[in-house]
Write a protein that holds these residues in place. Structure first.
Motif, short mmCIF file in Angstrom:
data_model
loop_
_atom_site.label_atom_id
_atom_site.label_comp_id
_atom_site.label_asym_id
_atom_site.label_seq_id
_atom_site.Cartn_x
_atom_site.Cartn_y
_atom_site.Cartn_z
N UNK A 80 4.54 -2.77 -7.15
CA UNK A 80 3.40 -2.20 -6.44
C UNK A 80 2.21 -2.97 -6.61
N UNK B 103 8.42 -0.29 -11.54
CA UNK B 103 7.76 -0.07 -10.33
C UNK B 103 6.35 -0.77 -10.21
N UNK C 43 0.11 -4.14 -3.89
CA UNK C 43 -0.56 -3.10 -2.98
C UNK C 43 -1.99 -2.64 -3.82
N UNK D 1 -2.79 2.41 -4.27
CA UNK D 1 -1.41 2.98 -4.79
C UNK D 1 -1.36 4.30 -5.14
#
Lengths: 407, 407
Positions: free
Chosen positions: A45, A41, A48, A31
């Motif tokens: 995220x 966020x 990932x 990331x």
């Protein structure tokens, strides 16, 4: 691991905080940044984000300090191909100090994109009809500057010795003296002729060369001309090229992967890619039916431990992937056969060049000496005993020339 | 050299007779055997025989003993492609102890099979209309897990700062959030919008990924969607793949070669392939218009001497090959610009990621700070002076954040 591919790195540093380093790899190669992200966020995220699975620090007085670091990379971050995997886990990182990629464990999902070896170990055995002993491969001696008649004669003599596979020299490219299709025809004719005498089948791995986009066509031409196996310099072209050739249904013969250029990756303890990844994991994933790699016995050597790791990886039970035949190569003579079989068991291809052609009684006797050595080991006899039997002159002469190595 | 390609190896050994070693390489990797050949055969084989050009032995007390060995390989032995060249000169040999391939000089005949960079340094300058200063490239910050709107915004802010090129992150693969063609459209729209403000042109190097056989199609799709440059992870695919893409007339945009996975080759002094071959000779031969490689300044480093060797090779006058633009990368901030220009001159692309996005006044100011630093150096001003001028707040803020490195 589900949905993640795991890379293991060996990282040398006298002072580094390896836990911090691991975290920076896991974040940096996925990331990009993490701690400064807003919480909302972060939730998006999370899927990932790379994960540090373990950090094993090794500190011993008088030895270099290092750590083995395992990081899991979410599949969702990269496409299901080897270039994407390599760029993700060891792209930028390969240039970041003393760090070596020593293992890869791909997820089931990632692996499912790879059919793997089309024939594999059992498939190669089936083609040859040989299931009860190690196979024997021989390599042309001199090839550059020789014409078809000469190659045919070399081939015939090798075949007469009872070898199961004959491979081209990896440095034989398309050339006017022995162009691909003519070479295949000449050698396969020699194979048929020898077969009438030996009663056994034989695979000829012809060297597949040329521009990347023409390789599949060249392979089909070779097959149409009678080739029943291919040799391929995988590392000079790229794993993905092997993968595409291997999964192509029209390329209906086994592919033997040559290790050329491999030394550039695996030899340093500090940098590069470990042998079990280079010749093991990635070759099998990309679909090599047979994998050549430097043996621990000969002139071009690899440490025993790494050799055994390559073998394990090629043979290990793996969902959806046939096993690849291990072919430890270089510096092999009949007196090494007991060691090879002790280390590799029966599922190995004994591969020799000089050990066949350099035999004091000639090339055909060279092959026979290997077959006699293999038979002896399988029968639980010592080579010395076996060499004293009637008809065992080839083995005796080989032992006289090269000796027997016991360890 | 006429009709022969020359390889230079650095070979470490405490005791070896390096002259003997050289001869065994020259013979072993070409005709296989020599002294035992009949004279008549020797006459025929002479044209295939490798030649030892020089053996420079270095022995100094307290240092490791090594030799630089130069061998010439007749072109007649291999086809005119990089895999054949590499397999010939460093296939088996790469695995033969402590030996590193440190230089290659291909023959004019071999090189004539390679059109090289389609645009090259001047072509890239022409596309941008910038001939009087170094170029400036910036890299997306975080890309994985971000959508088109976010990428577009990141792109726009970078472009506003006056950068000449923006490159994808090399770990951005085909994905549902920012698929290739949509990404190109979104970013090129941002480029046009920024161009209205900055009045300058911009190249966007979109990451070319996917299966090897689909790369050319993917490139054409990207170009049809508006891409005016490509980024390519050459070493994860193979030099020949770059060569085929580069010589394809339908791929009508410059290609920037990313060095991902390169550290596996060049970092060890004992093994692998030297940086000037890896990022220099072979990248240019294969047709990279721009070549990224680790800078000697930043976090991911390469020794200065090797960096300069890469630069020399990319820029040297070479018959039939346009120059490739050197792009020393990693850890670059505006305070390094005087050093970069001192070392590389004007024909360099200053390339930054964190040095743009991490600017205290924001991404656009990040680009501006670099442009101000470049202008200052070209005007013969110190960065300190230039930063005190009206409008130079971006440069001043960059200096406050990262300092200036003078050597």
């Amino acid at each position: 691991m589900n949905g993640m591919c795991v890379a293991t790195y060996r990282c040398f540093d006298e002072k580094a905080d390896f836990h911090k380093r691991a975290l920076s790899i896991a974040v940096g190669l996925t990331v990009g940044s993490w701690t400064e992200l807003p919480e909302a966020r972060k939730a998006e995220m999370e899927k990932h984000l790379g994960k540090v699975l373990s950090v094993e620090v090794h500190e011993e007085a008088g030895k270099e300090r290092y750590a083995d670091i395992r990081i899991a990379y979410p599949d969702i971050n990269f496409s299901r191909d080897i270039p994407a995997l390599l760029v993700t886990i060891f792209g930028k990182l390969s240039m970041d100090g003393r760090i070596k990629l020593i293992d890869i464990d791909v997820s089931d999902e990632f692996r499912s994109a790879f059919p793997g070896p089309k024939f594999g170990l059992q498939g190669v055995r089936d083609l040859l009809g040989v299931h009860d002993r190690p196979l024997l491969m021989s390599i042309f001696k001199s090839v550059i500057g020789y014409d078809l008649a000469n190659l045919q004669e070399q081939f015939y003599k090798q075949a007469l010795g009872g070898v199961d596979l004959i491979k081209d020299d990896e440095i034989l490219f398309e050339n006017p003296l022995t162009p691909l299709e003519k070479r295949v025809e000449a050698c396969m004719e020699a194979a048929r002729k020898a077969s009438e005498e030996t009663g056994q089948k034989l695979l000829y791995a012809v060297n597949l060369t040329g521009p990347t986009s023409q390789l599949a066509d060249n392979a089909r031409k070779a097959i149409a001309a009678g080739a029943n196996a291919l040799l391929f310099n995988v590392l000079a072209y790229g794993y993905d090229v092997l993968h595409e050739l291997s999964k192509d249904p029209s390329i209906s013969v086994p592919i033997a992967a040559h290790p050329a250029v491999g030394g550039a990756y695996y030899q340093s303890p500090y940098y590069g890619i470990g042998a079990s990844v280079l010749f093991g994991k990635l070759m099998r994933l990309a679909g090599a039916d047979l994998v050549l790699f430097p043996s621990p016995y000969g002139s071009v050597v690899m440490p025993k431990e790494e050799n055994m790791a390559v073998k394990e990886v090629l043979l290990a039970e793996t969902d959806g992937l046939k096993a690849s035949f291990p072919v430890p190569s270089a510096g092999i003579h009949p007196g090494l056969v007991p060691l090879i079989l002790r280390d590799f068991g029966q599922d190995v291809v004994v591969n020799a060049g000089g050990g066949v052609h350099g035999h004091p009684l000639g090339t055909a006797a060279g092959g026979k000496a290997f077959r006699q050595a293999i038979d002896a080991v399988l029968a639980g006899e010592s080579l010395e005993e076996a060499a004293r039997k009637p008809g065992a002159e080839p083995l005796q002469a080989a032992i006289d020339a090269w000796g027997i190595r016991h360890s």
